[in-house]
Design a protein around this motif. Structure first.
Motif, PDB file in Angstrom:
ATOM      1  N   LEU A 200     -75.970 -38.320  -8.503  1.00 21.40           N
ATOM      2  CA  LEU A 200     -75.478 -39.678  -8.274  1.00 21.40           C
ATOM      3  C   LEU A 200     -76.065 -40.292  -7.005  1.00 21.40           C
ATOM      4  O   LEU A 200     -76.417 -41.475  -6.985  1.00 21.40           O
ATOM      5  CB  LEU A 200     -73.946 -39.672  -8.178  1.00 21.40           C
ATOM      6  CG  LEU A 200     -73.168 -39.626  -9.497  1.00 21.40           C
ATOM      7  CD1 LEU A 200     -71.682 -39.445  -9.228  1.00 21.40           C
ATOM      8  CD2 LEU A 200     -73.405 -40.895 -10.308  1.00 21.40           C
ATOM      9  N   THR A 201     -76.162 -39.496  -5.935  1.00 20.61           N
ATOM     10  CA  THR A 201     -76.694 -40.019  -4.676  1.00 20.61           C
ATOM     11  C   THR A 201     -78.118 -40.514  -4.863  1.00 20.61           C
ATOM     12  O   THR A 201     -78.488 -41.601  -4.386  1.00 20.61           O
ATOM     13  CB  THR A 201     -76.646 -38.944  -3.577  1.00 20.61           C
ATOM     14  OG1 THR A 201     -75.293 -38.532  -3.370  1.00 20.61           O
ATOM     15  CG2 THR A 201     -77.203 -39.478  -2.261  1.00 20.61           C
ATOM     16  N   GLU A 202     -78.924 -39.754  -5.566  1.00 21.01           N
ATOM     17  CA  GLU A 202     -80.328 -40.147  -5.777  1.00 21.01           C
ATOM     18  C   GLU A 202     -80.434 -41.395  -6.637  1.00 21.01           C
ATOM     19  O   GLU A 202     -81.265 -42.275  -6.359  1.00 21.01           O
ATOM     20  CB  GLU A 202     -81.082 -38.968  -6.417  1.00 21.01           C
ATOM     21  CG  GLU A 202     -81.251 -37.801  -5.459  1.00 21.01           C
ATOM     22  CD  GLU A 202     -81.451 -36.459  -6.127  1.00 21.01           C
ATOM     23  OE1 GLU A 202     -81.624 -35.452  -5.407  1.00 21.01           O
ATOM     24  OE2 GLU A 202     -81.440 -36.389  -7.385  1.00 21.01           O
ATOM     25  N   GLN A 203     -79.584 -41.498  -7.648  1.00 19.48           N
ATOM     26  CA  GLN A 203     -79.650 -42.668  -8.521  1.00 19.48           C
ATOM     27  C   GLN A 203     -79.056 -43.911  -7.856  1.00 19.48           C
ATOM     28  O   GLN A 203     -79.632 -45.008  -7.950  1.00 19.48           O
ATOM     29  CB  GLN A 203     -78.954 -42.369  -9.849  1.00 19.48           C
ATOM     30  CG  GLN A 203     -79.690 -41.324 -10.679  1.00 19.48           C
ATOM     31  CD  GLN A 203     -79.153 -41.206 -12.092  1.00 19.48           C
ATOM     32  OE1 GLN A 203     -78.092 -41.720 -12.420  1.00 19.48           O
ATOM     33  NE2 GLN A 203     -79.893 -40.506 -12.944  1.00 19.48           N
TER      34      GLN A 203
ATOM     35  N   ASN B 247     -85.308 -44.135 -16.398  1.00 21.11           N
ATOM     36  CA  ASN B 247     -85.486 -45.526 -15.996  1.00 21.11           C
ATOM     37  C   ASN B 247     -84.151 -46.265 -16.093  1.00 21.11           C
ATOM     38  O   ASN B 247     -83.416 -46.109 -17.075  1.00 21.11           O
ATOM     39  CB  ASN B 247     -86.507 -46.197 -16.924  1.00 21.11           C
ATOM     40  CG  ASN B 247     -86.707 -47.666 -16.614  1.00 21.11           C
ATOM     41  OD1 ASN B 247     -87.215 -48.016 -15.550  1.00 21.11           O
ATOM     42  ND2 ASN B 247     -86.307 -48.525 -17.537  1.00 21.11           N
ATOM     43  N   PHE B 248     -83.828 -47.069 -15.072  1.00 18.86           N
ATOM     44  CA  PHE B 248     -82.566 -47.803 -15.084  1.00 18.86           C
ATOM     45  C   PHE B 248     -82.638 -48.956 -16.070  1.00 18.86           C
ATOM     46  O   PHE B 248     -83.537 -49.804 -16.015  1.00 18.86           O
ATOM     47  CB  PHE B 248     -82.231 -48.334 -13.698  1.00 18.86           C
ATOM     48  CG  PHE B 248     -80.895 -49.029 -13.646  1.00 18.86           C
ATOM     49  CD1 PHE B 248     -79.717 -48.304 -13.747  1.00 18.86           C
ATOM     50  CD2 PHE B 248     -80.824 -50.407 -13.514  1.00 18.86           C
ATOM     51  CE1 PHE B 248     -78.484 -48.938 -13.724  1.00 18.86           C
ATOM     52  CE2 PHE B 248     -79.597 -51.048 -13.472  1.00 18.86           C
ATOM     53  CZ  PHE B 248     -78.428 -50.312 -13.587  1.00 18.86           C
TER      54      PHE B 248
ATOM     55  N   GLN C 116     -76.698 -50.479 -17.846  1.00 18.60           N
ATOM     56  CA  GLN C 116     -76.329 -50.042 -16.497  1.00 18.60           C
ATOM     57  C   GLN C 116     -76.380 -48.529 -16.359  1.00 18.60           C
ATOM     58  O   GLN C 116     -75.579 -47.924 -15.631  1.00 18.60           O
ATOM     59  CB  GLN C 116     -74.931 -50.573 -16.116  1.00 18.60           C
ATOM     60  CG  GLN C 116     -74.876 -52.090 -15.956  1.00 18.60           C
ATOM     61  CD  GLN C 116     -75.631 -52.574 -14.722  1.00 18.60           C
ATOM     62  OE1 GLN C 116     -75.246 -52.320 -13.585  1.00 18.60           O
ATOM     63  NE2 GLN C 116     -76.743 -53.281 -14.953  1.00 18.60           N
ATOM     64  N   LEU C 117     -77.337 -47.917 -17.061  1.00 19.29           N
ATOM     65  CA  LEU C 117     -77.507 -46.471 -17.036  1.00 19.29           C
ATOM     66  C   LEU C 117     -78.974 -46.116 -16.805  1.00 19.29           C
ATOM     67  O   LEU C 117     -79.872 -46.886 -17.168  1.00 19.29           O
ATOM     68  CB  LEU C 117     -77.045 -45.847 -18.363  1.00 19.29           C
ATOM     69  CG  LEU C 117     -75.567 -45.971 -18.726  1.00 19.29           C
ATOM     70  CD1 LEU C 117     -75.360 -45.489 -20.160  1.00 19.29           C
ATOM     71  CD2 LEU C 117     -74.699 -45.169 -17.757  1.00 19.29           C
TER      72      LEU C 117
END
Length: 207
Positions: A151-154, A195-196, A201-202
């Protein structure tokens, strides 16, 4: 040093010869299509993971692939200058912000500040992403270190995408549809890139 010398000689004998015409074509002018904002991590090699040739990517790398918010300043600003040149001088049509797995800079965002006392400039640099930890805390579903790392990286990539749109000329071209902005999460051990997707929103696996 010998390893570097030998690598250079191999480059001249093999890669340069194979791309000799390309180097002649681009020797006086570059026309990259993409600004690649990545981490300085030695395991992330932009041209390798995108299979692009010299002249295609305009690249800036720093700890944790950070984009400082736009501001008028008389300071020496490397990343800001690269963004300015890429968009206003080279007129790239795409910007990629690429985070990655096992990112030391992102891991440091979850540490007490005093743990970075021996790295004062790194600590100061990471202040740009200080909101990441709070956002991650709100998204956590348990106490798994793996979930926090992911989560931190994303979330860090999302914060940098937000910061990028504080640049007036970036925001204008984005609104006009002249500039694409992508957020990536590269997984070192598998080679996968997520890829976002703005619609869902994923982060979704590129396939």
């Amino acid at each position: 040093m010998e390893r570097l010398f030998n690598g250079y000689m191999k480059f001249m004998a093999e890669d340069f010869e194979r791309h000799r015409q390309l180097f002649q074509d681009i020797c006086r002018k570059q026309n990259p299509h993409t600004l690649f904002i990545g981490c300085s991590d030695s395991r992330v090699v932009p041209n390798l993971i995108t299979q692009t040739d010299p002249g295609e990517l305009f690249i800036v790398r720093n700890i944790a692939n950070i984009v400082p918010p736009y501001r008028q300043t008389e300071e020496y600003v490397a990343t800001t200058s690269v963004i300015e040149y890429a968009v206003l001088a080279l007129e790239v049509d795409t910007i990629v912000i690429c985070g990655h797995s096992n990112c030391g800079g992102c891991a440091a965002l979850n540490l007490p500040p005093e743990r970075l006392d021996h790295l004062p400039h790194v600590r100061k640099w990471l202040e740009v992403s200080r909101e990441v930890k709070g956002r991650v805390d709100r998204l956590m579903t348990g106490d798994s270190p793996e979930e926090r790392e992911w989560l931190t990286e994303q979330v860090n990539v999302l914060v940098q995408m937000k910061n990028l749109l504080t640049y007036p000329y970036v925001a204008e071209r984005y609104r006009q549809g002249k500039l694409n902005i992508h957020g990536w999460h590269y997984i070192i051990e598998t080679g996968e890139i997520y890829n976002f997707n703005d619609a869902t929103q994923l982060f979704e696996l590129i396939s």
